[in-house]
Enzyme design. Structure first.
Site, PDB file in Angstrom:
ATOM      1  N   GLU A 100     -51.450 -38.659 -16.570  1.00  0.00           N
ATOM      2  CA  GLU A 100     -50.800 -37.341 -16.646  1.00  0.00           C
ATOM      3  C   GLU A 100     -49.399 -37.485 -17.251  1.00  0.00           C
ATOM      4  OE1 GLU A 100     -50.807 -34.367 -17.099  1.00  0.00           O
ATOM      5  OE2 GLU A 100     -51.241 -33.286 -15.246  1.00  0.00           O
ATOM      6  N   ASP A 101     -48.901 -36.413 -17.816  1.00  0.00           N
ATOM      7  CA  ASP A 101     -47.548 -36.445 -18.390  1.00  0.00           C
ATOM      8  C   ASP A 101     -46.470 -36.344 -17.322  1.00  0.00           C
ATOM      9  OD1 ASP A 101     -48.189 -33.804 -17.739  1.00  0.00           O
ATOM     10  OD2 ASP A 101     -47.627 -32.960 -19.679  1.00  0.00           O
ATOM     11  N   ASP A 104     -45.038 -32.301 -11.184  1.00  0.00           N
ATOM     12  CA  ASP A 104     -43.933 -31.407 -10.862  1.00  0.00           C
ATOM     13  C   ASP A 104     -44.154 -30.906  -9.429  1.00  0.00           C
ATOM     14  OD1 ASP A 104     -41.741 -29.718 -11.323  1.00  0.00           O
ATOM     15  OD2 ASP A 104     -42.917 -28.200 -12.337  1.00  0.00           O
ATOM     16  N   PHE A 153     -36.188 -29.029 -17.158  1.00  0.00           N
ATOM     17  CA  PHE A 153     -37.395 -28.769 -17.956  1.00  0.00           C
ATOM     18  C   PHE A 153     -37.347 -29.667 -19.190  1.00  0.00           C
ATOM     19  CE2 PHE A 153     -40.209 -26.711 -20.942  1.00  0.00           C
ATOM     20  CZ  PHE A 153     -41.317 -26.507 -20.142  1.00  0.00           C
ATOM     21  N   ARG A 166     -43.929 -31.032 -28.808  1.00  0.00           N
ATOM     22  CA  ARG A 166     -44.745 -32.152 -28.321  1.00  0.00           C
ATOM     23  C   ARG A 166     -44.549 -33.398 -29.166  1.00  0.00           C
ATOM     24  NH1 ARG A 166     -48.453 -30.121 -24.555  1.00  0.00           N
ATOM     25  NH2 ARG A 166     -49.299 -28.073 -24.985  1.00  0.00           N
TER      26      ARG A 166
HETATM   27  P1  5GP Z   1     -47.522 -29.174 -11.431  1.00  0.00           P
HETATM   28  O1  5GP Z   1     -48.868 -28.630 -11.120  1.00  0.00           O
HETATM   29  O2  5GP Z   1     -47.312 -30.589 -10.916  1.00  0.00           O
HETATM   30  O3  5GP Z   1     -46.425 -28.251 -10.990  1.00  0.00           O
HETATM   31  O4  5GP Z   1     -47.334 -29.193 -12.990  1.00  0.00           O
HETATM   32  C1  5GP Z   1     -47.990 -30.058 -13.805  1.00  0.00           C
HETATM   33  C2  5GP Z   1     -47.966 -29.568 -15.225  1.00  0.00           C
HETATM   34  O5  5GP Z   1     -46.912 -28.622 -15.469  1.00  0.00           O
HETATM   35  C3  5GP Z   1     -47.697 -30.709 -16.162  1.00  0.00           C
HETATM   36  O6  5GP Z   1     -48.892 -31.350 -16.519  1.00  0.00           O
HETATM   37  C4  5GP Z   1     -47.016 -30.018 -17.324  1.00  0.00           C
HETATM   38  O7  5GP Z   1     -47.996 -29.532 -18.218  1.00  0.00           O
HETATM   39  C5  5GP Z   1     -46.283 -28.854 -16.710  1.00  0.00           C
HETATM   40  N1  5GP Z   1     -44.871 -29.172 -16.491  1.00  0.00           N
HETATM   41  C6  5GP Z   1     -44.245 -29.412 -15.335  1.00  0.00           C
HETATM   42  N2  5GP Z   1     -42.939 -29.692 -15.507  1.00  0.00           N
HETATM   43  C7  5GP Z   1     -42.734 -29.624 -16.836  1.00  0.00           C
HETATM   44  C8  5GP Z   1     -41.567 -29.844 -17.663  1.00  0.00           C
HETATM   45  O8  5GP Z   1     -40.448 -30.172 -17.225  1.00  0.00           O
HETATM   46  N3  5GP Z   1     -41.774 -29.706 -19.000  1.00  0.00           N
HETATM   47  C9  5GP Z   1     -42.971 -29.371 -19.544  1.00  0.00           C
HETATM   48  N4  5GP Z   1     -43.020 -29.259 -20.860  1.00  0.00           N
HETATM   49  N5  5GP Z   1     -44.070 -29.154 -18.803  1.00  0.00           N
HETATM   50  C10 5GP Z   1     -43.953 -29.302 -17.460  1.00  0.00           C
END
Ligand code: 5GP
Length: 177
Positions: A100-101, A104, A153, A166
Site C-alpha cells: 500500500e502507499d 491514514d 497531505f 503521481r
Molecule cells: P485510509 O483508509 O487509511 O484513511 O486511507 C488510505 C488511502 O487514502 C490511501 O491508500 C490513499 O489513497 C489515501 N490517502 C490517505 N492519506 C493521503 C495523503 O496524504 N495523500 C494522498 N494523496 N492520498 C492519501
C-alpha cells in the site's frame, strides 16, 4: 524549473525512498525465503512503490493488482471503500503481502485485510510506504513500513491530488502559501 516547483515541497527525496525500499526488500527476501510470495499492490497509489520494492526482492514472487477506492479525488476520506478492480487469481494457500502507499485512518486496509483473509491465504501481511499514525481510527498491524509521517497531505511517487502529481519521483507536501 519543474512544473511542481511552486506547488509541492519535498518531504522524502527519491534517494531516501530508494534506500528505504532497498532495506525493506532485503528484509522481505529473508522473511519469505522458500515461500510462494504474492505481492498484492493496491492501485493506483502503490504502483511506484510496488514496482521498486519488487525489484529489490530476491525471490521468485508473483504480482497481482487490486483497485480500491476510498477517496473521491479530494483530501478527505468518505469512509466508504469499494473494490473497483479485483484480483484475477485465487489467493488460497499463497503467502500474500499487501503493498500500500499510505495508511491514514486505516479503514481501507481494515476492509482489505478482511476481504483477503476470506480467500484463505497461507499468510497475510502488510507493507506500506507511509504511515500517518496520528490519523489512525483502527489499529492495523504493519509488518513492513517505509516511513512514519506527520499529518500532512502528501503527493508524489504514486500519491495523487485530484489524480495528478503521481509521477513526481519524490514524496512532497502541497504548498498552502
Ligand atoms: P485510509 O483508509 O487509511 O484513511 O486511507 C488510505 C488511502 O487514502 C490511501 O491508500 C490513499 O489513497 C489515501 N490517502 C490517505 N492519506 C493521503 C495523503 O496524504 N495523500 C494522498 N494523496 N492520498 C492519501
Amino acid at each position: 524549473m519543474a512544473f511542481h516547483d511552486t506547488t509541492v515541497e519535498v518531504m522524502l527525496t527519491a534517494e531516501q525512498l530508494a534506500a528505504r525500499t532497498k532495506e525493506l526488500g532485503a528484509q522481505i527476501s529473508k522473511d519469505y525465503q522458500g515461500k510462494d510470495l504474492t505481492l498484492v499492490g493496491i492501485m493506483k497509489g502503490s504502483i511506484f512503490f510496488l514496482t521498486d520494492l519488487a525489484r529489490q526482492i530476491d525471490l521468485p514472487l508473483t504480482m497481482e493488482l487490486m483497485g480500491l477506492s476510498s477517496y473521491q479525488g479530494g483530501t478527505e476520506t468518505t469512509g466508504e471503500v469499494r473494490i473497483t478492480s479485483d484480483l484475477t487469481k485465487p489467493m488460497n494457500g499463497r503467502h500474500v503481502l499487501v503493498v500500500e502507499d499510505i495508511i491514514d485512518t486505516g479503514l481501507t486496509m481494515q476492509f482489505l485485510l478482511e476481504n483477503l483473509a476470506a480467500r484463505h491465504p497461507a499468510s497475510l501481511k502488510v507493507a506500506t510506504l507511509l504511515e500517518k499514525p496520528s490519523r489512525a481510527k483502527v489499529k492495523i498491524p504493519i509488518d513492513y513500513k517505509g516511513f512514519v509521517i506527520e499529518d500532512r497531505f502528501v503527493v508524489g511517487y504514486g500519491l495523487d491530488y485530484g489524480e495528478k502529481y503521481r509521477n513526481l519521483p519524490f514524496v512532497g507536501v502541497m504548498r498552502t502559501d
